[in-house]
Design a protein around this motif. Structure first.
Motif, PDB file in Angstrom:
ATOM      1  N   PRO A  63      -3.313  -0.947  -5.411  1.00 15.06           N
ATOM      2  CA  PRO A  63      -4.119  -2.129  -5.738  1.00 15.06           C
ATOM      3  C   PRO A  63      -3.529  -2.932  -6.888  1.00 15.06           C
ATOM      4  N   SER A  83       0.811  -1.215   0.000  1.00  9.70           N
ATOM      5  CA  SER A  83       0.000   0.000   0.000  1.00  9.70           C
ATOM      6  C   SER A  83       0.842   1.261   0.000  1.00  9.70           C
ATOM      7  N   THR A 112      -8.288  -5.907  -7.902  1.00 13.74           N
ATOM      8  CA  THR A 112      -9.474  -5.576  -8.697  1.00 13.74           C
ATOM      9  C   THR A 112     -10.081  -6.854  -9.272  1.00 13.74           C
ATOM     10  N   LYS A 164      -5.768  -4.160  -2.185  1.00 10.40           N
ATOM     11  CA  LYS A 164      -6.896  -4.869  -2.769  1.00 10.40           C
ATOM     12  C   LYS A 164      -6.535  -5.382  -4.166  1.00 10.40           C
TER      13      LYS A 164
END
Length: 334
Positions: free
Chosen positions: A125, A97, A155, A153
């Motif tokens: 991400p 991150s 996608t 995260k």
């Protein structure tokens, strides 16, 4: 290409900032502040901010400052991270991150206990482009076609592409959990490779026929033997070096104290059953093709050595590797 955004101060010497500390915004306009204290959450508006890397230092360029010099300073942290990428081009892709998180992950992966090479890095991400980058390893080293995603995260599009291409994505908010997932994945791959190459793996061994222990002279040949050196396994092809390396068959079974076993180490005394090949070649027989004083040796080859190195390296002791080298010279294998 990864860029670091250098923000120029406005004419009044201040960045246009938006405080998240209960300030109001009217019609989308920013509220200007002459002073912001530490620990207050703010947003910064500037051109090129989409290229800024989370976690990097923020530099203010004054009217008389050298922009190129400040750019170089701003890139130092990123250069330090880039230098940790494996120069061989083989390794996993890691994603975090912030720059600080990425540095922590890279530092952990390079420790001797972990020692996982990294071929690519990214911040933010996981997108389709990151999956494409990781997929390059499918042609080089399949187990490295992997993304270790730390506190980011993935996608839906990236996940779908990864599933289609065969790229593995591991996600965790704790570094150790990422390592555990990857380690388990590697162990599974190793076990699959072992199963696939089991018939080609020939472990080094030297056997001596014990006196009065010839129980059946022809196919299947049943003998009492002592393992003089190496490791004996079921399925090992056996030959007689003293008899022009004549092949007498494969180990079909091993019995130790009347109990079947799959393997035996140096010093073991046991009974073995040897079955001949299914070819039309003449079946070998004790007393005709070999005698009690002849040593039985595992019939290794260049391919079997390569299979052992690739998939069974940890299963051989240093002494057994030395025997393999000795047999390699005996068989005149290049």
């Amino acid at each position: 290409m990864i860029l670091v955004a250098i923000l120029r101060s406005l004419e009044n010497g201040l960045f246009r900032i938006l405080s998240s500390d209960n300030y109001l915004i009217h019609l989308g306009a920013y509220l200007h502040h002459s002073e912001i204290k530490a620990a207050q959450g703010i947003k910064i508006s500037a051109q090129g901010l989409e290229h800024a890397i989370a976690g990097t230092a923020l530099h203010v360029v004054g009217p008389h400052d050298d922009l190129d010099e400040i750019k170089e300073t701003a890139m130092e942290d990123m250069k330090s991270v880039m230098n940790r990428i494996d120069k061989s081009g083989e390794g996993v892709c890691v994603q975090a991150s912030t720059l600080g998180s990425l540095e922590a992950l890279l530092e952990f992966l390079k420790t001797p206990v972990v020692n996982i090479p990294v071929s690519g890095i990214s911040i933010g991400p996981v997108h389709k482009k990151d999956v494409m980058k990781a997929s390059v390893m499918l042609e080089k080293k399949k187990e490295f076609a992997t993304i270790l995603a730390f506190d980011v995260k993935v996608t839906p599009e990236a996940r779908e592409m990864a599933d289609d291409l065969g790229v593995k994505i591991f996600i965790a908010d704790i570094i150790y959990h990422l390592f555990d997932q990857f380690k388990a994945y590697i162990e599974n791959i190793k076990e699959e490779k072992k199963k696939e190459s089991a018939d080609e793996a020939v472990f080094p061994c030297v056997l001596k026929i014990m006196p009065n222990c010839v129980f059946n002279k022809k196919d299947p040949i049943i003998l009492g033997v002592e393992v003089l050196d190496g490791i004996l396994k079921v399925g090992t092809p056996i030959c007689i070096p003293q008899r022009d390396f004549i092949s007498i068959g494969r180990i079909a079974s091993i019995e130790n104290n009347h109990k079947p076993v799959d393997t035996a180490k140096k010093g073991s005394k046991l009974a073995i059953k040897i079955i001949g090949s299914n070819s039309e070649e003449q079946q070998k027989m004790f007393g005709r093709h070999f005698e009690i004083d002849d040593e039985l040796v595992s019939q290794i080859s260049r391919n079997s050595i390569d299979v052992l190195k690739a998939n069974y390296r940890d299963e051989l002791s240093m002494e057994e590797w030395k025997l393999l080298v000795k047999l390699k010279k005996l068989f005149e294998i290049p």
